[in-house]
Write a protein that holds these residues in place. Structure first.
Motif, PDB file in Angstrom:
ATOM      1  N   GLU A 462      -0.450  -3.446   2.660  1.00 51.55           N
ATOM      2  CA  GLU A 462       0.491  -3.553   1.544  1.00 51.55           C
ATOM      3  C   GLU A 462      -0.389  -3.889   0.342  1.00 51.55           C
ATOM      4  O   GLU A 462       0.166  -3.473  -0.652  1.00 51.55           O
ATOM      5  N   LEU A 463      -1.103  -4.779   0.348  1.00 49.29           N
ATOM      6  CA  LEU A 463      -1.899  -5.217  -0.934  1.00 49.29           C
ATOM      7  C   LEU A 463      -2.778  -4.062  -1.327  1.00 49.29           C
ATOM      8  O   LEU A 463      -2.894  -3.711  -2.404  1.00 49.29           O
ATOM      9  N   GLU A 465      -2.066  -0.839  -1.239  1.00 49.92           N
ATOM     10  CA  GLU A 465      -0.944  -0.080  -1.821  1.00 49.92           C
ATOM     11  C   GLU A 465      -0.918  -0.416  -3.021  1.00 49.92           C
ATOM     12  O   GLU A 465      -0.968   0.362  -4.211  1.00 49.92           O
ATOM     13  N   ARG A 466      -0.760  -1.599  -3.456  1.00 52.21           N
ATOM     14  CA  ARG A 466      -0.632  -2.259  -4.523  1.00 52.21           C
ATOM     15  C   ARG A 466      -1.852  -2.154  -5.496  1.00 52.21           C
ATOM     16  O   ARG A 466      -1.738  -2.068  -6.904  1.00 52.21           O
ATOM     17  N   LYS A 469      -1.914   1.133  -6.813  1.00 51.85           N
ATOM     18  CA  LYS A 469      -1.033   1.456  -8.076  1.00 51.85           C
ATOM     19  C   LYS A 469      -1.575   0.811  -9.298  1.00 51.85           C
ATOM     20  O   LYS A 469      -1.459   1.392 -10.406  1.00 51.85           O
ATOM     21  N   ALA A 470      -2.248  -0.372  -9.092  1.00 53.94           N
ATOM     22  CA  ALA A 470      -2.811  -0.804 -10.352  1.00 53.94           C
ATOM     23  C   ALA A 470      -4.149  -0.085 -11.005  1.00 53.94           C
ATOM     24  O   ALA A 470      -4.026   0.128 -12.098  1.00 53.94           O
ATOM     25  N   LEU A 485      -0.099  -7.011 -12.555  1.00 56.58           N
ATOM     26  CA  LEU A 485      -0.112  -6.593 -11.126  1.00 56.58           C
ATOM     27  C   LEU A 485      -1.045  -7.371 -10.292  1.00 56.58           C
ATOM     28  O   LEU A 485      -1.210  -7.471  -9.118  1.00 56.58           O
ATOM     29  N   TRP A 486      -2.453  -7.097 -10.968  1.00 54.61           N
ATOM     30  CA  TRP A 486      -3.560  -7.679 -10.115  1.00 54.61           C
ATOM     31  C   TRP A 486      -3.549  -9.238 -10.145  1.00 54.61           C
ATOM     32  O   TRP A 486      -3.915  -9.733  -9.099  1.00 54.61           O
ATOM     33  N   THR A 488      -0.665 -10.957  -9.267  1.00 53.86           N
ATOM     34  CA  THR A 488       0.032 -11.205  -8.004  1.00 53.86           C
ATOM     35  C   THR A 488      -0.739 -10.737  -6.779  1.00 53.86           C
ATOM     36  O   THR A 488      -0.657 -11.380  -5.668  1.00 53.86           O
ATOM     37  N   ILE A 489      -1.636  -9.791  -6.867  1.00 55.46           N
ATOM     38  CA  ILE A 489      -2.247  -9.497  -5.809  1.00 55.46           C
ATOM     39  C   ILE A 489      -3.205 -10.478  -5.218  1.00 55.46           C
ATOM     40  O   ILE A 489      -3.203 -10.788  -4.135  1.00 55.46           O
TER      41      ILE A 489
END
Length: 539
Positions: A462-463, A465-466, A469-470, A485-486, A488-489
């Motif tokens: 899931e991370l 995928e994030r 996206k970033a 976004l980074w 929160t990752i």
């Protein structure tokens, strides 16, 4: 549309601290220097080499499509004469410099670029950098053996190479400046086979002249190097097997010019306060995090409570004192000067009693035994002993394995081999100035592979995928959103606690009086530890 300015705008928008341009001083052509290291060089294969000792040597032996201006994090074309990026950010087309030659005399052509990146990403190569190229179209099929080549790397003509991506990639030009993107001649690789790392042929500023394993490695100037006036030096000799303090004494006597392992921590204050060293010591910031990995595939570190307990048991402030306060305690993977660093995040507090409670929740009230792998150059063994002592106070008995750097790296890169690894001496320093570089190779699923650097063997899809996206946010207007976004990752990674971030270190190095060049060349942010191409002998 030329995108050089856009790349720099993206860096500026991300608030990445660029070093001041290294203004070249005039130095005469000629002369040689001696560089010392404790450990031998393991390999000079650019697809494989990934440690402190070989990184800058490989940089000087090979050339890549992109590079950085000396002493800075500012991208510039290198083997590429020019490049264009399509408006949708999916196609990169590079024109090569004409007449660039490999050290064997053959001209570098576009097919060499394609071959080199496919070689790096081929699973048989076991390159720790293979994960950097996953945005290229057809890369997944190639890695899985479903395609003979990478569809998204196309040779347009001998002087033109085109990359097609599956998504916009804000880091792609940086990736093409990595050592892993170095261009190599297929015939030399085929001839040397597995020994290519000892018989390298590139097109960089220096050529491999001699290598006596365990003694010394010699580079000589490439007379056909395509950049005018580079390099200044005729020869560089790397002497190995020298303890850091011995190296300092040789430098003082004029028998060495650069101490590759830096200033021994035990002697740091004495040397820094000695007037005779005043003009020889260079200080610089770095995008660095020193950390300990917890192998989530090995018991009992497969339990979250155990990993959290270890995080809360270690006194990071005491460890910082061990290295003469040349660092600040860390609480997350990113260093404070990197975009995406969360200033509000507090991390795991130092709380041994709470750590004991967590072990009890994990069914390990009586503790357990485990092993910590550590690089055997000071101060790393002393740091490991401090970690060992802290963990003993909550019932964890730690056996220390003090090994040569290459052996620690090899153990970390093998599944279910190293329960814990202290990264010191190999602590992560950014390959390029972007938060994604602190994820993909060391915390992403792609890095959790044989020969990889994700020594926690942590994989959160899931991370991943994030993160994808970033990295797809290549528009500079979205830089702030991308940095958020980074942020929160990385804080979500800390909820899983695959690491114990220990400190963010300041960098100090020392050179002889006769070596010239701007200070930024000796604390170069991307040619760790030194930019050999542009230094020279004074006088």
């Amino acid at each position: 549309m030329k995108r050089h300015a856009t790349t720099l705008a993206l860096l500026a928008a991300l608030a990445i601290p660029l070093a001041a341009p290294a203004v070249a001083e005039e130095g005469k052509q000629g002369g040689s220097i001696i560089v010392t290291y404790k450990d031998d060089i393991v390999t000079l294969d650019p697809a494989i080499g990934y440690d402190w000792v070989n990184w800058s040597i490989i940089k000087s032996l090979f050339a890549r499509l992109m590079d950085y201006k000396p002493g800075t994090a500012e991208l510039t074309p290198s083997l590429a004469d020019s490049y264009e990026i399509s408006k949708d950010g999916l196609t990169y087309t590079f024109k090569l410099h004409k007449g660039v030659k490999f050290h064997n005399g053959r001209e570098v052509v576009a097919q060499d670029v394609k071959y080199s990146i496919e070689r790096t990403t081929n699973p048989k190569t076991e390159s720790p950098g293979a994960g950097f190229y996953d945005s290229i179209a057809g890369m997944d099929a190639f890695k899985k053996g479903k395609a003979k080549d990478v569809k998204g790397i196309a040779v347009v003509d001998p002087a033109t190479i085109k990359f097609t991506l599956t998504r916009p990639d804000a880091t792609f030009l940086h990736v093409l400046a990595l050592n892993f993107s170095s261009v190599v001649p297929k015939e030399a690789v085929d001839k040397a086979g597995k020994d290519f790392g000892k018989k390298v042929v590139g097109s960089g500023a220096f050529m491999l002249a001699d290598w006596k394993l365990g003694q010394e490695l010699v580079l000589k100037r490439n007379p056909d190097y395509f950049m005018p006036g580079v390099p200044k030096l005729d020869q560089i000799t790397f002497q190995v097997g020298l303890e850091p303090m011995t190296a300092i004494l040789k430098l003082e006597k004029g028998e060495a010019d650069f101490a590759g392992d830096g200033i021994p921590p035990a002697k740091f204050l004495q040397i820094r306060n000695d007037p005779k060293y005043k003009d020889l010591i260079i200080e610089g910031g770095q995008l660095q995090t020193g950390y300990m990995t917890l192998n989530v595939q090995m018991k009992p570190f497969d339990k979250l409570e155990v990993r959290q307990a270890v995080n809360m048991a270690i006194d990071k402030g005491r460890i910082v004192k061990i290295i003469n306060n040349r660092a600040v305690p860390a609480n997350q993977p990113l260093p404070p000067t990197m975009p995406g660093y969360d200033k509000e995040y507090k991390g795991y507090p130092f709380d041994p009693e709470k750590a004991k409670e967590l072990l009890k929740q994990a069914g390990l009230e009586k503790g357990f035994e485990t092993t910590l792998y550590v690089y055997n150059v000071d101060p790393n063994p002393r740091i490991a002993q401090a970690i060992q002592e802290d963990l003993s106070k909550i019932g964890i008995k730690v056996k220390l394995k003090n090994l040569a750097q290459a052996n620690v790296i090899a153990a970390g890169g093998k599944p279910k081999t190293a329960p814990m690894v202290w990264s010191g001496g190999m602590a992560w320093i950014a390959d390029f100035p972007d938060p994604s570089n602190f994820y993909g190779p060391i915390l992403g699923c792609a890095g959790a592979t044989n020969g990889g650097w994700n020594w926690a063997w942590y994989c959160n899809k899931e991370l991943d995928e994030r993160a994808t996206k970033a990295d797809s946010m290549s528009d500079p207007a979205k830089a702030a959103e991308r940095a958020q976004l980074w942020k929160t990752i990385f804080t979500d990674i800390m909820k899983d606690a695959p690491w114990v971030p220990i400190f963010n270190e300041q960098r100090f190095t020392i050179r002889s009086k006769r070596v010239g060049g701007a200070d930024a060349l000796f604390v170069d942010p991307v040619r760790i530890p030194i930019n050999y191409d542009h230094v020279y002998i004074k006088g």
